[in-house]
Design an enzyme around this catalytic site. Structure first.
Site, PDB file in Angstrom:
ATOM      1  N   ARG A 244       0.840  -1.192   0.000  1.00 44.99           N
ATOM      2  CA  ARG A 244       0.000   0.000   0.000  1.00 44.99           C
ATOM      3  C   ARG A 244       0.873   1.239   0.000  1.00 44.99           C
ATOM      4  O   ARG A 244       1.905   1.291   0.669  1.00 44.99           O
ATOM      5  CB  ARG A 244      -0.908   0.045   1.247  1.00 44.99           C
ATOM      6  N   GLU A 273      -1.135   7.989  -5.484  1.00 47.19           N
ATOM      7  CA  GLU A 273      -1.811   7.403  -6.653  1.00 47.19           C
ATOM      8  C   GLU A 273      -3.114   8.154  -6.921  1.00 47.19           C
ATOM      9  O   GLU A 273      -3.792   8.558  -5.971  1.00 47.19           O
ATOM     10  CB  GLU A 273      -2.143   5.926  -6.385  1.00 47.19           C
ATOM     11  N   HIS A 291       0.872  -0.253  -9.907  1.00 45.88           N
ATOM     12  CA  HIS A 291      -0.081  -0.968  -9.042  1.00 45.88           C
ATOM     13  C   HIS A 291      -0.721  -2.151  -9.774  1.00 45.88           C
ATOM     14  O   HIS A 291      -1.948  -2.232  -9.934  1.00 45.88           O
ATOM     15  CB  HIS A 291      -1.167  -0.016  -8.524  1.00 45.88           C
TER      16      HIS A 291
END
Length: 316
Positions: A244, A273, A291
């Site tokens: 994360r 992000e 990702h």
């Protein structure tokens, strides 16, 4: 019953749900239009990945919802407690993408120690004019075999990482706030199996002893790796984050790379992000992916089928 797969679902998942009598809608609805869409179409269940947020306000405003499904491990984009308190089912697929994420960890590791992320930029530009210089520049790679891999977070994904590490001859140091020991079973091509038991250690030992450190923890309120932790690591350490954004201090990471403390870094997730910091994107020492940890065809099939199975059991 109608299911809105707002962030998509595999064809195998759709087929299983339709066979179970559900109508599956795969249109992508913008976040600010979700409330109206769910109510106008009397949606019974919404399936999301990491893009769509299912917060209290949305749940409260959509009384037709009976189930929220997350294709993946984390549930940080869903107000789980509020949903369950109001009678909704909340499901996810914690194991479906573990192998995919683990393989990406090693894609970064193998690429970093042989400088593939850098040479793949340089060869198209100068491979025909500076071949010998590039060969010299990238001939100081290292092997992973015999090195120590530190795994912070030893859940399903961390354990899958350990399987690959064992297979290529790495030493493993794992740490976890809850798991004290885990059996790691390797399944071989000829049907043989071998099980190793890995006992976890203190985080401080991982920081001090590991040649490479990979992060596999859920979203945290604060960083788990910042300047103070990096200072305790070996000189020339490698750090991988496929978990994360926001658990690794990116400013401290860049500084540590520039100072030479950190030699390698691989990032699949970012604090900001979908607009990662420019100093990360432009840093030639960092191996970067957008990702994609759980985004393999095989994982998406597993996710779709697992979601379908749970939905049929709960709502069928």
């Amino acid at each position: 019953m109608k299911i809105l797969a707002n962030d998509g679902i595999s064809k195998s998942g759709i087929d299983a749900l339709e066979k179970g009598g559900f109508e599956v809608i795969t249109v992508k609805v913008a976040q600010n239009q979700l409330e109206n869409y769910i109510n106008d179409h009397n949606i019974d269940a919404i399936l999301v990945r990491s893009a769509t947020q299912v917060r209290q306000e949305l749940i409260e405003a959509c009384p037709s919802l009976k189930l929220i499904g997350r294709g993946g491990v984390g549930l940080d984009n869903i107000d789980v407690e509020y949903a369950e308190d109001n009678g909704l089912f909340v499901i996810n697929t914690p194991e479906a993408s573990s192998s995919s994420v683990a393989e990406l960890v090693f894609a970064h590791l193998f690429g970093m120690v042989r400088f593939l992320h850098s040479s793949n930029r340089e060869m198209p530009l100068e491979g025909d004019s500076r071949f010998k210089e590039l060969k010299k520049a990238y001939s100081n790679g290292t092997e992973l075999r015999g090195k120590t891999l530190g795994i912070i977070g030893f859940g399903k994904i961390g354990q899958e990482v350990a399987k690959i590490a064992i297979g290529i001859g790495m030493n493993i140091l794992a740490t976890d706030e809850e798991i004290t020991s885990a059996p790691i079973t390797l399944d071989f091509f000829n049907g043989q199996k071998t099980t190793f038991t890995i006992n976890t250690v203190d985080k401080e030992e991982v920081l001090k002893e590991a040649d490479f450190i990979t992060l596999h923890v859920p979203t945290q309120e604060d960083y788990i790796i910042s300047a103070s932790e990096i200072k305790k690591m070996k000189d020339g350490v490698g750090i991988i984050n496929t978990a994360r954004g926001g658990i690794l201090n990116e400013v401290d990471l860049v500084f540590a790379i520039e100072s030479g403390k950190v030699q390698y870094a691989g990032l699949d997730v970012f604090e900001t992000e979908p607009t990662p910091a420019v100093q990360l994107l432009m840093n030639p020492e960092i191996s970067l992916t957008p990702h994609i940890g759980g985004a393999t065809k095989e994982a998406q099939d597993r996710i779709g089928l697992e979601l379908a199975k749970q939905i049929i059991e709960l709502l069928g």
